[in-house]
Enzyme design. Sequence first.
Site, mmCIF file in Angstrom:
data_model
loop_
_atom_site.group_PDB
_atom_site.id
_atom_site.type_symbol
_atom_site.label_atom_id
_atom_site.label_comp_id
_atom_site.label_asym_id
_atom_site.label_seq_id
_atom_site.Cartn_x
_atom_site.Cartn_y
_atom_site.Cartn_z
ATOM 1 N N LYS A 192 0.842 -1.199 0.000
ATOM 2 C CA LYS A 192 0.000 0.000 0.000
ATOM 3 C C LYS A 192 0.879 1.251 0.000
ATOM 4 C CE LYS A 192 -3.594 2.035 2.892
ATOM 5 N NZ LYS A 192 -4.382 1.858 4.102
ATOM 6 N N GLU A 198 10.723 -4.762 4.034
ATOM 7 C CA GLU A 198 10.723 -6.180 3.683
ATOM 8 C C GLU A 198 10.324 -6.375 2.221
ATOM 9 O OE1 GLU A 198 9.316 -4.828 6.325
ATOM 10 O OE2 GLU A 198 9.524 -6.105 8.101
ATOM 11 N N GLY A 252 -4.637 -2.054 5.698
ATOM 12 C CA GLY A 252 -3.843 -3.221 5.281
ATOM 13 C C GLY A 252 -4.455 -4.547 5.709
ATOM 14 N N ARG A 253 -4.785 -4.666 6.996
ATOM 15 C CA ARG A 253 -5.253 -5.970 7.500
ATOM 16 C C ARG A 253 -6.693 -6.274 7.101
ATOM 17 N NH1 ARG A 253 -3.994 -2.441 11.322
ATOM 18 N NH2 ARG A 253 -5.513 -1.684 12.820
ATOM 19 N N GLU A 338 -3.696 -6.335 16.201
ATOM 20 C CA GLU A 338 -3.216 -5.048 15.706
ATOM 21 C C GLU A 338 -4.326 -4.001 15.830
ATOM 22 O OE1 GLU A 338 0.147 -4.730 12.630
ATOM 23 O OE2 GLU A 338 -1.620 -4.224 11.466
ATOM 24 N N HIS A 369 -3.748 -32.682 20.041
ATOM 25 C CA HIS A 369 -2.540 -33.436 20.391
ATOM 26 C C HIS A 369 -1.401 -32.500 20.758
ATOM 27 C CE1 HIS A 369 -4.258 -37.257 18.863
ATOM 28 N NE2 HIS A 369 -4.991 -36.400 18.153
ATOM 29 N N LYS A 497 10.449 -0.277 13.930
ATOM 30 C CA LYS A 497 10.946 0.014 12.570
ATOM 31 C C LYS A 497 12.001 1.117 12.613
ATOM 32 C CE LYS A 497 6.582 -0.498 10.050
ATOM 33 N NZ LYS A 497 5.631 0.228 9.226
HETATM 34 C C1 G6Q Z 1 -2.064 -3.660 8.503
HETATM 35 C C2 G6Q Z 1 -0.821 -2.960 8.671
HETATM 36 C C3 G6Q Z 1 0.413 -3.650 8.145
HETATM 37 C C4 G6Q Z 1 0.679 -3.443 6.666
HETATM 38 C C5 G6Q Z 1 2.101 -3.886 6.356
HETATM 39 C C6 G6Q Z 1 2.447 -3.751 4.908
HETATM 40 O O1 G6Q Z 1 -3.138 -3.219 8.778
HETATM 41 O O2 G6Q Z 1 -0.966 -1.675 8.184
HETATM 42 O O3 G6Q Z 1 0.413 -5.028 8.416
HETATM 43 O O4 G6Q Z 1 -0.244 -4.124 5.894
HETATM 44 O O5 G6Q Z 1 2.989 -3.154 7.131
HETATM 45 O O6 G6Q Z 1 2.322 -2.439 4.491
HETATM 46 P P1 G6Q Z 1 2.385 -2.041 2.988
HETATM 47 O O7 G6Q Z 1 1.241 -2.676 2.278
HETATM 48 O O8 G6Q Z 1 2.306 -0.550 2.958
HETATM 49 O O9 G6Q Z 1 3.697 -2.556 2.449
#
Ligand code: G6Q
Length: 531
Positions: A192, A198, A252-253, A338, A369, A497
Amino acid sequence: MAKHKKDSGKKISDYFDEDPNRVNELALSWESFYVDYSKNLLDKETIDLLISMAHEAGLEKAIKSYFEGENINETENRAVLHTALRQLNPASIEIHGDDILPKIELVKKQMFDFADQVISGDWKGYTGKAIRHIVNIGIGGSDLGPAMVTEALAFYGNHLDVTFVSNVEGDHVEEVIKKIDPETTLFIIVSKSFTTQETLSNANTLRKWFLNQAPESAISNHFIAVSTHLKMVTQFGISEENIFPMNDWVGGRFSLWSTVGLSICLAIGPKHFEDLLSGAGKMDQHFRTADFHENIPVILALITVWYNNFWEVETEAIIPYSQYLRSLPAYLQQAIMESNGKGVDRNGEVVKYQTGNIIWGASGTNAQHAFFQLMHQGTKMIPADFIGFAKPLHQGNDHQDKLMSNFFAQTQALMQGKNAEAVRKELSNQGISAEKIEALVPFKVFEGNRPTNTIFIEQLTPNNLGALIAMYEHRIFVQGVIWNIFSYDQWGVELGKQLANNILKDFEEEALGHHDPSTRKLIQHYKKFRN
Ligand code: G6Q
């Protein structure tokens, strides 16, 4: 709540004895869902009281603001509108005077057309071969949802092989590289913000690896991006027609319903993806319109609040009796923790009560188990959601009855337990001596009275999965309203971060005096191995 005090000595089984109609009163049927919440430490009066609390917290108004696109994500000044992506009868929604519906439809069409081309083999790699592998490069919300759903709906999958690379650990990306062929692989960079360390590291490594074998011109056949930051994506070298936009009103989530779900759409095809959306859309409708007493996300949210805030229980387990859903607990860990892992209320005051609980779990029967011992005989109360499906996807084997008997038996055992008398009887029937029996009794007693919800669904279809995920999303929302916290930001992930960026620079520095002694020593230790 006085009710909690009054009932604190009561057992779940006492409630059943008191009310012969309990199982009908404390269960909800909706579409192909049957939600039994009768195996909990509460009764109808408790639910009534919790619902009054929800009214007092302004839940109706909050639901309206959520679906109508108000900026309920206040600290980021954004609306929360992933629900706009899955409306059953799409209605226009205005954000700052703009109707977002036409754009949603357009982007969905772009996504579906693209998926059709790749699945049919019309989209070619740079040597003219059809695509066989998809690599989704993303992390957090840009990984967990798509990865979980792709795995969950593997039964509906086509010939495309979808792999997810998320961790900045180089070993993760190298293991992915081992499995793919540059001529037949499509890379989808999902970010996003398009600034995530990463994702950009993995994307750069994969692009470099790709360009070692293919010409620069091949990038346009093999690299796709999903982002809100079109300019940054073009700077990375991806042409505009290969960019699938997303919007800042999709968190994002909660983004698997958007273009972030492109890898899901490729894996199962547009028709199944549409079914996933419509299942979620149906749950949205249910949540918006059902009376709170009949409202699955509301009831389940209030049950969590009941244990979290009145029983002071800290964790909640999620146990799907489906191997396809093995990643659901990890996905929900992010969605729930989160969102509601916040210690400050909407006025910026430190809260004086418990908020977000700890979520964990694994698929049943495997979990039986593993950690069920602690759930049955440990010292902690762990309310759990048991999720199961009446019909298997593959027919023609005799496993389903065995699976279902375990599914039912576990919630029964957790509730009923086994008392000393029953243990004695059982051991004596086995011919064990009285002395030995007495020595064994304490270890074989199950105290029971451990609460569960059973979420029983007809079958694992894209539609039902969509509804299930949306059910949890709305449960998160309701809890955020009750706890008066902001569920849609995630400032708590920022500090680590920032410090990681500082430390990364310090690997090249001699002077480390500005770090605390423990971290300084760790960095020095690392540098010894690194050099
Ligand atoms: C979710 C968070 C987080 C995000 C990641 C990836 O709600 O905002 O998990 O999705 O940090 O972010 P980008 O999509 O911006 O790379």
